[in-house]
Design a protein around this motif. Structure first.
Motif, PDB file in Angstrom:
ATOM      1  N   GLU A   9       0.831  -1.204   0.000  1.00  0.00           N
ATOM      2  CA  GLU A   9       0.000   0.000   0.000  1.00  0.00           C
ATOM      3  C   GLU A   9       0.863   1.252   0.000  1.00  0.00           C
ATOM      4  O   GLU A   9       1.899   1.298   0.645  1.00  0.00           O
ATOM      5  CB  GLU A   9      -0.868   0.013   1.267  1.00  0.00           C
ATOM      6  N   ALA A  10       0.379   2.284  -0.712  1.00  0.00           N
ATOM      7  CA  ALA A  10       1.089   3.572  -0.728  1.00  0.00           C
ATOM      8  C   ALA A  10       0.900   4.270   0.608  1.00  0.00           C
ATOM      9  O   ALA A  10      -0.174   4.207   1.197  1.00  0.00           O
ATOM     10  CB  ALA A  10       0.555   4.450  -1.851  1.00  0.00           C
ATOM     11  N   GLN A  11       1.950   4.884   1.080  1.00  0.00           N
ATOM     12  CA  GLN A  11       1.891   5.614   2.347  1.00  0.00           C
ATOM     13  C   GLN A  11       1.044   6.871   2.163  1.00  0.00           C
ATOM     14  O   GLN A  11       1.200   7.596   1.197  1.00  0.00           O
ATOM     15  CB  GLN A  11       3.289   5.999   2.802  1.00  0.00           C
ATOM     16  N   GLN A  12       0.115   7.118   3.100  1.00  0.00           N
ATOM     17  CA  GLN A  12      -0.756   8.293   3.062  1.00  0.00           C
ATOM     18  C   GLN A  12       0.070   9.545   3.341  1.00  0.00           C
ATOM     19  O   GLN A  12       0.835   9.590   4.279  1.00  0.00           O
ATOM     20  CB  GLN A  12      -1.866   8.151   4.105  1.00  0.00           C
ATOM     21  N   GLN A  13      -0.117  10.571   2.500  1.00  0.00           N
ATOM     22  CA  GLN A  13       0.564  11.846   2.694  1.00  0.00           C
ATOM     23  C   GLN A  13      -0.409  12.839   3.323  1.00  0.00           C
ATOM     24  O   GLN A  13      -1.486  13.071   2.780  1.00  0.00           O
ATOM     25  CB  GLN A  13       1.061  12.394   1.351  1.00  0.00           C
ATOM     26  N   TYR A  14      -0.024  13.412   4.442  1.00  0.00           N
ATOM     27  CA  TYR A  14      -0.854  14.399   5.114  1.00  0.00           C
ATOM     28  C   TYR A  14      -0.268  15.779   4.877  1.00  0.00           C
ATOM     29  O   TYR A  14       0.917  15.931   4.606  1.00  0.00           O
ATOM     30  CB  TYR A  14      -0.938  14.103   6.621  1.00  0.00           C
ATOM     31  N   THR A  15      -1.122  16.786   4.996  1.00  0.00           N
ATOM     32  CA  THR A  15      -0.671  18.158   4.760  1.00  0.00           C
ATOM     33  C   THR A  15      -1.202  19.079   5.855  1.00  0.00           C
ATOM     34  O   THR A  15      -2.000  18.667   6.695  1.00  0.00           O
ATOM     35  CB  THR A  15      -1.135  18.648   3.363  1.00  0.00           C
ATOM     36  N   SER A  16      -0.785  20.309   5.799  1.00  0.00           N
ATOM     37  CA  SER A  16      -1.213  21.321   6.766  1.00  0.00           C
ATOM     38  C   SER A  16      -2.522  21.956   6.310  1.00  0.00           C
ATOM     39  O   SER A  16      -2.803  22.065   5.116  1.00  0.00           O
ATOM     40  CB  SER A  16      -0.132  22.407   6.871  1.00  0.00           C
ATOM     41  N   ILE A  17      -3.287  22.444   7.274  1.00  0.00           N
ATOM     42  CA  ILE A  17      -4.517  23.165   6.958  1.00  0.00           C
ATOM     43  C   ILE A  17      -4.204  24.420   6.131  1.00  0.00           C
ATOM     44  O   ILE A  17      -5.013  24.877   5.335  1.00  0.00           O
ATOM     45  CB  ILE A  17      -5.287  23.517   8.246  1.00  0.00           C
ATOM     46  N   LEU A  18      -2.996  24.967   6.312  1.00  0.00           N
ATOM     47  CA  LEU A  18      -2.601  26.171   5.564  1.00  0.00           C
ATOM     48  C   LEU A  18      -2.435  25.905   4.068  1.00  0.00           C
ATOM     49  O   LEU A  18      -2.445  26.835   3.267  1.00  0.00           O
ATOM     50  CB  LEU A  18      -1.300  26.744   6.129  1.00  0.00           C
ATOM     51  N   LYS A  19      -2.301  24.633   3.687  1.00  0.00           N
ATOM     52  CA  LYS A  19      -2.135  24.296   2.277  1.00  0.00           C
ATOM     53  C   LYS A  19      -3.462  23.960   1.586  1.00  0.00           C
ATOM     54  O   LYS A  19      -3.489  23.651   0.407  1.00  0.00           O
ATOM     55  CB  LYS A  19      -1.155  23.140   2.132  1.00  0.00           C
ATOM     56  N   MET A  20      -4.558  24.027   2.328  1.00  0.00           N
ATOM     57  CA  MET A  20      -5.868  23.774   1.733  1.00  0.00           C
ATOM     58  C   MET A  20      -6.237  24.919   0.800  1.00  0.00           C
ATOM     59  O   MET A  20      -5.585  25.958   0.800  1.00  0.00           O
ATOM     60  CB  MET A  20      -6.933  23.607   2.822  1.00  0.00           C
ATOM     61  N   ALA A  21      -7.259  24.752   0.021  1.00  0.00           N
ATOM     62  CA  ALA A  21      -7.740  25.752  -0.941  1.00  0.00           C
ATOM     63  C   ALA A  21      -6.631  26.110  -1.935  1.00  0.00           C
ATOM     64  O   ALA A  21      -6.446  27.280  -2.287  1.00  0.00           O
ATOM     65  CB  ALA A  21      -8.264  26.992  -0.228  1.00  0.00           C
ATOM     66  N   GLY A  22      -5.903  25.103  -2.352  1.00  0.00           N
ATOM     67  CA  GLY A  22      -4.866  25.335  -3.358  1.00  0.00           C
ATOM     68  C   GLY A  22      -3.764  26.275  -2.870  1.00  0.00           C
ATOM     69  O   GLY A  22      -3.270  27.099  -3.628  1.00  0.00           O
ATOM     70  N   ASN A  23      -3.394  26.165  -1.609  1.00  0.00           N
ATOM     71  CA  ASN A  23      -2.376  27.007  -0.965  1.00  0.00           C
ATOM     72  C   ASN A  23      -2.808  28.457  -0.781  1.00  0.00           C
ATOM     73  O   ASN A  23      -2.005  29.305  -0.396  1.00  0.00           O
ATOM     74  CB  ASN A  23      -1.041  26.972  -1.715  1.00  0.00           C
ATOM     75  N   ALA A  24      -4.074  28.775  -1.035  1.00  0.00           N
ATOM     76  CA  ALA A  24      -4.547  30.162  -0.939  1.00  0.00           C
ATOM     77  C   ALA A  24      -4.469  30.692   0.494  1.00  0.00           C
ATOM     78  O   ALA A  24      -4.238  31.885   0.699  1.00  0.00           O
ATOM     79  CB  ALA A  24      -5.980  30.275  -1.466  1.00  0.00           C
ATOM     80  N   ILE A  25      -4.647  29.821   1.475  1.00  0.00           N
ATOM     81  CA  ILE A  25      -4.579  30.263   2.876  1.00  0.00           C
ATOM     82  C   ILE A  25      -3.147  30.700   3.196  1.00  0.00           C
ATOM     83  O   ILE A  25      -2.918  31.759   3.779  1.00  0.00           O
ATOM     84  CB  ILE A  25      -5.046  29.152   3.835  1.00  0.00           C
ATOM     85  N   MET A  26      -2.185  29.884   2.790  1.00  0.00           N
ATOM     86  CA  MET A  26      -0.784  30.222   3.025  1.00  0.00           C
ATOM     87  C   MET A  26      -0.409  31.505   2.280  1.00  0.00           C
ATOM     88  O   MET A  26       0.292  32.357   2.820  1.00  0.00           O
ATOM     89  CB  MET A  26       0.119  29.068   2.586  1.00  0.00           C
ATOM     90  N   GLU A  27      -0.891  31.661   1.070  1.00  0.00           N
ATOM     91  CA  GLU A  27      -0.612  32.874   0.295  1.00  0.00           C
ATOM     92  C   GLU A  27      -1.198  34.109   0.973  1.00  0.00           C
ATOM     93  O   GLU A  27      -0.550  35.154   1.035  1.00  0.00           O
ATOM     94  CB  GLU A  27      -1.166  32.750  -1.123  1.00  0.00           C
ATOM     95  N   ALA A  28      -2.413  33.997   1.507  1.00  0.00           N
ATOM     96  CA  ALA A  28      -3.044  35.125   2.203  1.00  0.00           C
ATOM     97  C   ALA A  28      -2.238  35.497   3.447  1.00  0.00           C
ATOM     98  O   ALA A  28      -2.039  36.684   3.740  1.00  0.00           O
ATOM     99  CB  ALA A  28      -4.487  34.785   2.576  1.00  0.00           C
ATOM    100  N   ALA A  29      -1.742  34.492   4.183  1.00  0.00           N
ATOM    101  CA  ALA A  29      -0.914  34.757   5.354  1.00  0.00           C
ATOM    102  C   ALA A  29       0.403  35.420   4.953  1.00  0.00           C
ATOM    103  O   ALA A  29       0.886  36.330   5.624  1.00  0.00           O
ATOM    104  CB  ALA A  29      -0.651  33.463   6.119  1.00  0.00           C
ATOM    105  N   ASP A  30       0.963  34.987   3.834  1.00  0.00           N
ATOM    106  CA  ASP A  30       2.210  35.589   3.342  1.00  0.00           C
ATOM    107  C   ASP A  30       2.000  37.048   2.936  1.00  0.00           C
ATOM    108  O   ASP A  30       2.856  37.897   3.193  1.00  0.00           O
ATOM    109  CB  ASP A  30       2.757  34.800   2.155  1.00  0.00           C
ATOM    110  N   ILE A  31       0.868  37.355   2.318  1.00  0.00           N
ATOM    111  CA  ILE A  31       0.560  38.737   1.908  1.00  0.00           C
ATOM    112  C   ILE A  31       0.466  39.638   3.132  1.00  0.00           C
ATOM    113  O   ILE A  31       1.038  40.732   3.162  1.00  0.00           O
ATOM    114  CB  ILE A  31      -0.735  38.781   1.075  1.00  0.00           C
TER     115      ILE A  31
END
Length: 125
Positions: A2-24
């Motif tokens: 089985e392929a290992q599940q990759q998890y991500t941060s909530i900041l990377k949701m919405a196509g990284n738009a949350i992280m981009e808004a925080a960066d702005i």
């Protein structure tokens, strides 16, 4: 295998738009810190508000994210004025004080300009 599940941060949701808004907003804060017209000792703030809105059956949740920065306003600008009336005409005026006598050369080579004069209207005159 089985392929290992990759998890991500909530900041990377919405196509990284949350992280981009925080960066702005972070860029606004850094720009404000570098502005010599602001108090360098006051703290700035980045707020990320995340609202989770579930559906009635709880099978889905809509996430709404708002980013907001709190920056420091510019320092107040001050000018010193000498006020009075023209002895000959009676006109009330304000004259901006200058650090040197008009025409005098300062140590840095700058020549002091003549002060600015503002006519004051009294009682609609």
């Amino acid at each position: 295998m089985e392929a290992q599940q990759q998890y991500t941060s909530i900041l990377k949701m919405a196509g990284n738009a949350i992280m981009e808004a925080a960066d702005i907003e972070s860029a606004k804060i850094i720009d404000n810190i570098l502005d010599v017209n602001t108090d360098p000792k006051k703290k700035r703030k980045l707020v990320i508000t995340v609202d989770f809105i579930p559906t009635q059956d709880r099978s889905q949740v809509t996430m709404q994210v708002q980013t907001k920065s709190t920056i420091v306003p510019n320092e107040p600008i001050q000018a010193v004025l000498s006020i009075g009336a023209n002895q000959k005409t009676g006109e009330v005026m304000a004259v901006e004080m200058t650090p040197n006598i008009p025409g005098q050369v300062a140590l840095d080579g700058q020549v002091q300009e003549s002060p600015k004069i503002m006519k004051i209207a009294i009682g609609g005159r």
